[in-house]
Design an enzyme around this catalytic site. Structure first.
Site, mmCIF file in Angstrom:
data_model
loop_
_atom_site.group_PDB
_atom_site.id
_atom_site.type_symbol
_atom_site.label_atom_id
_atom_site.label_comp_id
_atom_site.label_asym_id
_atom_site.label_seq_id
_atom_site.Cartn_x
_atom_site.Cartn_y
_atom_site.Cartn_z
ATOM 1 N N TRP A 41 0.809 -1.222 0.000
ATOM 2 C CA TRP A 41 0.000 0.000 0.000
ATOM 3 C C TRP A 41 0.840 1.269 0.000
ATOM 4 C CZ3 TRP A 41 1.725 2.597 4.149
ATOM 5 C CH2 TRP A 41 2.213 1.847 5.225
ATOM 6 N N ASN A 42 2.147 1.178 0.316
ATOM 7 C CA ASN A 42 2.898 2.427 0.514
ATOM 8 C C ASN A 42 3.231 3.144 -0.785
ATOM 9 O OD1 ASN A 42 4.790 0.473 -0.142
ATOM 10 N ND2 ASN A 42 6.354 1.242 1.251
ATOM 11 N N LYS B 98 -2.445 -9.018 -7.104
ATOM 12 C CA LYS B 98 -3.298 -8.767 -5.928
ATOM 13 C C LYS B 98 -2.768 -7.510 -5.254
ATOM 14 C CE LYS B 98 -2.947 -9.553 -1.655
ATOM 15 N NZ LYS B 98 -3.438 -8.232 -1.169
ATOM 16 N N PRO B 99 -3.509 -6.391 -5.392
ATOM 17 C CA PRO B 99 -3.042 -5.172 -4.728
ATOM 18 C C PRO B 99 -3.375 -5.205 -3.242
ATOM 19 C CG PRO B 99 -5.081 -4.723 -5.914
ATOM 20 C CD PRO B 99 -4.756 -6.191 -6.149
ATOM 21 N N GLY C 153 6.613 -6.580 0.407
ATOM 22 C CA GLY C 153 5.904 -6.524 1.682
ATOM 23 C C GLY C 153 6.828 -6.943 2.810
ATOM 24 N N SER C 154 6.233 -7.446 3.872
ATOM 25 C CA SER C 154 7.034 -7.739 5.062
ATOM 26 C C SER C 154 7.862 -9.011 4.886
ATOM 27 C CB SER C 154 6.112 -7.913 6.272
ATOM 28 O OG SER C 154 5.409 -9.128 6.150
ATOM 29 N N GLU D 221 10.805 -8.389 -2.334
ATOM 30 C CA GLU D 221 11.282 -7.088 -1.826
ATOM 31 C C GLU D 221 10.716 -6.963 -0.425
ATOM 32 O OE1 GLU D 221 13.400 -5.393 -3.326
ATOM 33 O OE2 GLU D 221 13.142 -5.685 -5.477
ATOM 34 N N LEU D 222 11.546 -7.251 0.564
ATOM 35 C CA LEU D 222 11.019 -7.400 1.929
ATOM 36 C C LEU D 222 11.443 -6.228 2.822
ATOM 37 C CD1 LEU D 222 11.651 -11.246 2.136
ATOM 38 C CD2 LEU D 222 9.665 -10.038 1.242
ATOM 39 N N CYS E 259 10.251 1.205 2.559
ATOM 40 C CA CYS E 259 11.157 0.135 3.002
ATOM 41 C C CYS E 259 12.589 0.631 3.085
ATOM 42 C CB CYS E 259 11.125 -1.027 2.024
ATOM 43 S SG CYS E 259 9.495 -1.671 1.826
ATOM 44 N N GLU F 162 11.478 -2.286 11.968
ATOM 45 C CA GLU F 162 11.186 -1.216 11.014
ATOM 46 C C GLU F 162 10.185 -0.264 11.654
ATOM 47 O OE1 GLU F 162 9.883 -3.146 7.406
ATOM 48 O OE2 GLU F 162 10.953 -1.679 6.203
ATOM 49 N N GLU G 274 14.497 -5.173 -8.871
ATOM 50 C CA GLU G 274 13.451 -4.575 -9.712
ATOM 51 C C GLU G 274 13.991 -3.286 -10.300
ATOM 52 O OE1 GLU G 274 10.059 -4.432 -6.876
ATOM 53 O OE2 GLU G 274 9.258 -5.997 -8.181
HETATM 54 C C1 SIN Z 1 9.518 0.753 -1.009
HETATM 55 O O1 SIN Z 1 9.341 1.346 0.018
HETATM 56 O O2 SIN Z 1 9.376 -0.466 -1.030
HETATM 57 C C2 SIN Z 1 9.877 1.423 -2.303
HETATM 58 C C3 SIN Z 1 10.645 2.659 -2.176
HETATM 59 C C4 SIN Z 1 11.217 3.137 -3.479
HETATM 60 O O3 SIN Z 1 10.935 2.588 -4.550
HETATM 61 O O4 SIN Z 1 11.988 4.072 -3.420
#
Ligand code: SIN
Length: 483
Positions: free
Chosen positions: A153-154, A177-178, A231-232, A253-254, A287, A384, A461
């Site tokens: 969601w971020n 799946k969003p 996500g987490s 991407e955790l 993240c 975090e 990514e």
């Molecule tokens: C993220 O918080 O997972 C992505 C941050 C970013 O792409 O800079």
């Protein structure tokens, strides 16, 4: 329904059709608590239908030329760009970030579509010098197949396009799946993809509140050859295990616990600007946000004072209000976590230098804060934070800084500030992370590889590496050639 939400679909997308359901779930504006729309609460059967659709669309989509796929992706990029203002308003309304940040995210999200449209044309194989006179060796790159993606969601647009664009450019089809908090941005972007000419089944969006049920289908279906998750770490590990039986390729991407190291020889102004950019973007909900600000003794007091001064200038409020720099956090759970971390730190001897409480703007608003005298035993530097709180830890030597920075199971991002080139290079090499910002608080963009090491994930990514994640290498041995 909220005015801006009305402009875009509130139904799921399967096989090119907008799918409704009697079972729905509400989407809220975190700034006001207002329900802005409701979307279908789909389940395992619908997830299977979406995989069926992606699987049926695969032979046609994967055999188009990269140039043909790029033409559709470029139209998609143009449509997303043309809708920047309404997408940004929608994003701020369902996610909470300030409008200026939402506009920047629409551009960031669109940039992945444009970049991968072009990069798809460069999925080169190799010819390898032979070892036997009658044989020739060649590799070709082929799309991995049906992909499933689970997004957070971020960054409700950019984290979708960072997965969907390379997958589609490579010739894969995809089911997304969003996050349940932000499905509207996903559906809006998917509508623009459909308008751009994506054929039915190539991009499917399954909205649901039941993430475990849908995630399980994605992991267990043997037709899905790749899962990409942001996500987490906790959920990432579950998905990793669930994908074992079908031996899927994974991008994970955790979580992160980014250190931001300020050495005595840093440019103070630059270090403060970098810390502000890294820490307070999206109210601390990224993240790669600086989670631990490690400051060398000689500059500690000056840095802390300058940071507090900059933080006190940040305006807290609803993201749609002009001048807002810090919007709401996503949920009451997020607020509770930030409060618990600050309280644990204070109990163990940390000092609140500014903030440290909820803001009057509403129940999901936390004041941008700085906490000093933090030590390694406090939860605030072990977990975090995902909120607008800077935790300052003092250190003495370069070796101490590296040791502290690497003392975590996570390894996503790190930042360091120093005017000494030798030190900057040396320390950057020693940090156990996937990405390092040197004298820079923001490093993400479409052309570079984003990703972590250790428990922060697998794969990358963005950039050329981001396309590779959706390709398989096939080696062909051509025999019977006369010497
Ligand atoms: C993220 O918080 O997972 C992505 C941050 C970013 O792409 O800079």
């Amino acid at each position: 329904m909220n005015m801006i939400a009305k402009k875009f679909p509130n139904a799921a997308l399967i096989d090119g059709e907008w799918v409704t359901s009697n079972k729905t779930f509400p989407v809220y504006d975190p700034a006001t608590g207002e329900e802005i729309a409701s979307v279908p609460d789909l389940g395992a059967k619908d997830a299977l239908r979406a995989i069926d659709a992606a699987n049926s669309a695969l032979p046609t989509w994967s055999t188009k030329t990269a140039k043909e796929r790029a033409a559709i992706l470029k139209r998609w990029f143009d449509l997303v760009t043309a809708e920047t203002e309404s997408l940004a308003q929608l994003m701020t309304t369902e996610q909470g970030k300030p409008l200026a940040e939402s506009r920047a995210e629409v551009a960031y999200g669109a940039s992945f579509i444009e970049w991968f449209a072009e990069e798809g044309k460069r999925a080169y194989g190799r010819t390898i010098p032979t070892t036997v006179a009658s044989k020739r060796y060649i590799t070709i790159k082929q799309p991995i197949g049906v992909v499933a993606a689970i997004t957070p969601w971020n960054f409700p647009i950019a984290m979708i396009t960072r997965k969907v664009a390379p997958a589609l450019a490579a010739g894969c089809t995809i089911v997304v799946k969003p996050a349940a908090e932000t499905p509207l941005c996903a559906l809006a972007v998917a509508k623009l993809g459909k308008d751009a000419g994506l054929p039915p089944g190539v991009l499917n969006i399954v909205t649901t509140k039941d993430a475990p049920a849908v995630g399980k289908v994605f992991c267990e279906d043997p037709r899905v050859r790749k899962l990409s998750f942001t996500g987490s770490t906790e959920v990432g590990k579950i998905l990793y295990r669930q994908c074992a039986d079908t031996v899927k390729k994974l991008t994970l991407e955790l979580g992160g616990n980014a250190p931001l190291v300020v050495f005595d020889d840093a440019d103070l102004e630059q270090a403060v600007a970098g810390a502000m950019a890294s820490k307070y973007r999206n109210a601390g909900q990224t993240c790669v946000c600086a989670n631990r600000i490690l400051v060398q003794s000689g500059i500690y007091d000056g840095f802390a004072a300058a940071l507090v001064k900059a933080v006190n200038k940040l305006t807290v409020g609803p993201g749609l209000e002009p001048g807002t720099a810090i919007g709401p956090l996503i949920s009451s759970e997020a607020i509770a976590k930030v409060e618990a971390l600050v309280s644990d730190a204070v109990k163990k001897g940390a000092k609140v230098l500014t903030g440290g409480t909820l803001d009057n703007a509403g129940p999901l608003f936390y004041r941008p804060s700085v906490v000093g005298d933090v030590t390694a035993d406090m939860s605030i530097v072990q977990e975090e934070i995902f909120g607008p709180v800077a935790a300052l830890v003092r250190f003495d030597t370069e070796a101490d800084a590296v040791k502290l920075a690497n003392d975590t199971p996570f390894g996503l991002a790190a930042y360091l500030f120093s005017q000494n080139l030798g030190r900057a290079w040396r320390v950057a090499e020693k940090l156990d992370v996937g990405m390092v910002g040197v004298n820079e608080g923001i490093f993400s963009n479409e052309v570079v590889p984003f990703g972590g090491v250790k428990e922060s994930g697998l794969g990358r990514e963005g950039g050329a590496e981001g396309l590779e994640e959706y390709l398989e290498t096939k080696y062909i041995c051509l025999g019977g050639i006369d010497a």
